[in-house]
Design a protein around this motif. Structure first.
Motif, PDB file in Angstrom:
ATOM      1  N   ARG A  11       0.852  -1.210   0.000  1.00 42.35           N
ATOM      2  CA  ARG A  11       0.000   0.000   0.000  1.00 42.35           C
ATOM      3  C   ARG A  11       0.881   1.251   0.000  1.00 42.35           C
TER       4      ARG A  11
ATOM      5  N   ALA B 101      -5.845  -2.793  -7.258  1.00 45.00           N
ATOM      6  CA  ALA B 101      -6.977  -1.872  -7.412  1.00 45.00           C
ATOM      7  C   ALA B 101      -6.585  -0.706  -8.303  1.00 45.00           C
TER       8      ALA B 101
ATOM      9  N   VAL C 147     -11.331   2.369  -7.371  1.00 50.26           N
ATOM     10  CA  VAL C 147     -12.100   1.795  -6.260  1.00 50.26           C
ATOM     11  C   VAL C 147     -13.387   2.593  -6.062  1.00 50.26           C
TER      12      VAL C 147
ATOM     13  N   THR D 186     -15.704  -5.140  -1.321  1.00 44.62           N
ATOM     14  CA  THR D 186     -14.567  -5.548  -0.494  1.00 44.62           C
ATOM     15  C   THR D 186     -14.263  -7.029  -0.717  1.00 44.62           C
TER      16      THR D 186
ATOM     17  N   HIS E  76     -10.656  -7.029   3.457  1.00 44.33           N
ATOM     18  CA  HIS E  76      -9.854  -5.967   2.839  1.00 44.33           C
ATOM     19  C   HIS E  76     -10.741  -4.918   2.182  1.00 44.33           C
TER      20      HIS E  76
ATOM     21  N   TRP F  32     -10.640  -1.800  -0.083  1.00 41.24           N
ATOM     22  CA  TRP F  32      -9.647  -1.381  -1.069  1.00 41.24           C
ATOM     23  C   TRP F  32      -9.361   0.110  -1.065  1.00 41.24           C
TER      24      TRP F  32
ATOM     25  N   ASP G 164      -3.689  -0.228  -4.234  1.00 41.38           N
ATOM     26  CA  ASP G 164      -3.386  -1.408  -3.407  1.00 41.38           C
ATOM     27  C   ASP G 164      -3.013  -2.577  -4.304  1.00 41.38           C
TER      28      ASP G 164
ATOM     29  N   MET H  81     -10.151  -3.626 -11.481  1.00 37.51           N
ATOM     30  CA  MET H  81      -9.063  -4.368 -10.841  1.00 37.51           C
ATOM     31  C   MET H  81      -8.238  -5.088 -11.907  1.00 37.51           C
TER      32      MET H  81
END
Ligand SMILES: [Fe+2]
Length: 290
Positions: free
Chosen positions: A47, A125, A128, A135, A253, A255, A259, A283
Motif C-alpha cells: 500500500r 486496485a 475503487v 470488499t 480488505h 480497497w 493497493d 481491478m
C-alpha cells in the motif's frame, strides 16, 4: 540498504508493506524478503506505492513463477493476457466491457477448477468505489487445516477433492445469489465465462511445494470427493467448508486505489462482496501456476 517495513494488519493473518516501490522489482534481496514473509503469512498488502504499469505488474508477478493467461481463458482480446482485467464499466448496450467486477463471488480459490491451479495470486486496485463496497474477504486455510482434529486429518489425508466452476453459488448467501442472477444478462457475451468443465482432482490436504505447510484445500467450487459416495460426501464437504471459511480466521480488505495484494492461493480462500452498479471498480488480477 533498504529493508521492507512489514507489519501485521489483522489478528489472524495478513501483512502490510508500506515502503515497497516499483523500482524494487528485480532486486533479489527485496524479493527474498517478500518470499520469506509469504511463507510465514499467506497474504501481503502493498500500500502507498504509485500505480504499476501493466509491464511492471507482469514483471513483478513473473518473478514468483510462470504466469497464467487469465485473459486468454476468458477470451478477452488483450496484448497482456497475463492480466485479467475486472471492471464494472458497461458499454452503450448495457453489457460489461470486461470481466465482471460488480457481482458477488463466493469463497473460492483462483483456477482450482483447472489441472494446474494458481499458486500465488495478485490483485491490484485501479479504480475503487467511493463507498465501502466490493470488499474482498480472505480466510487462512493453513490455520484451518491446523485446527482440525487428528482423526479428521487422518480422514482427509488421502482424499482428493473434485473442483468445478459450475455450481459456484454453493455456500453463497441468498441475496448474493439473487444479485449474481440479476446481473447475469449484462455479461459480455464475447467472453468465455468458463463453466461446465469436467471436475479436476486436487488433494484436500494440500501441502505447499516450497515451505511444506499444509492447507485445507476446500472452497465453494469443491463439488465432492473422488471415490466417496454422495451421501457421505455432502456431510464431509459441509463440515470442511465451515472450517475453511471460519470467521475467526478471516480478514476483510477494504480497497484503496493502487493497493496490490499478493496471496498464497493454496493457503487462502477469498470472496468478493457485491457492489452497487452506480459505483466504478476496476481491478487487475494475475496468477502464477503450480
Ligand atoms: Fe479470485
Amino acid at each position: 540498504m533498504t529493508r521492507l517495513v512489514i507489519e501485521k494488519v489483522n489478528a489472524a493473518f495478513g501483512l502490510i508493506i508500506t515502503n515497497w516501490d516499483p523500482a524494487f522489482i528485480g532486486n533479489p534481496q527485496i524479493f527474498s524478503e517478500i518470499k520469506e514473509a509469504l511463507a510465514e503469512d499467506p497474504l501481503i498488502i502493498f500500500r502507498g506505492q504509485r500505480q504499476l504499469t501493466d509491464f511492471e505488474l507482469i514483471q513483478f508477478a513473473s518473478t514468483f513463477g510462470e504466469l497464467f493467461n487469465g485473459g486468454e481463458l476468458f477470451g478477452v482480446d488483450s496484448t497482456t493476457p497475463e492480466i485479467l482485467e475486472l471492471s464494472t464499466e458497461l458499454d452503450e448496450g448495457g453489457s460489461e466491457k470486461l470481466v465482471s467486477s460488480s457481482t458477488p463471488l463466493p469463497w473460492h480459490t483462483d483456477y482450482c477448477y483447472l489441472p494446474r491451479p494458481s499458486r500465488e495470486s495478485f490483485l491490484n486496485a485501479v479504480v475503487v468505489p467511493s463507498t465501502e463496497c466490493g470488499t474482498t474477504w480472505f480466510a487462512n486455510t493453513y490455520l484451518a487445516y491446523e485446527s482440525l482434529s487428528e482423526s479428521l486429518k487422518q480422514r482427509i489425508v488421502t482424499l482428493s477433492g473434485l473442483h468445478q466452476l459450475e455450481g459456484s453459488n454453493r455456500h453463497q448467501a441468498a441475496a448474493e445469489t439473487r444479485t449474481y442472477r440479476d446481473r447475469r444478462s449484462q455479461k459480455n457475451s464475447n467472453f468465455n465465462y468458463p463453466g461446465n468443465r469436467n471436475p479436476v482432482k486436487h488433494p484436500v490436504a494440500y501441502t505447499h511445494p516450497f515451505h511444506n505447510r499444509t492447507a485445507l484445500y476446500i472452497n465453494s467450487l469443491t463439488c465432492g470427493f473422488a471415490d466417496v459416495d454422495n451421501s457421505e460426501s455432502e456431510a464431509l464437504l459441509h463440515e470442511l467448508f465451515l472450517e475453511a471459511a471460519a470467521p475467526e480466521r478471516t480478514y476483510k480488505h477494504v480497497w484503496e486505489e493502487n493497493d496490490l495484494l499478493l496471496f498464497d492461493t493454496i493457503g487462502t480462500i477469498h470472496r468478493r462482496e457485491a457492489q452497487p452498479l452506480n459505483e466504478r471498480r476496476v481491478m487487475r488480477q494475475l496468477s502464477t501456476l503450480i
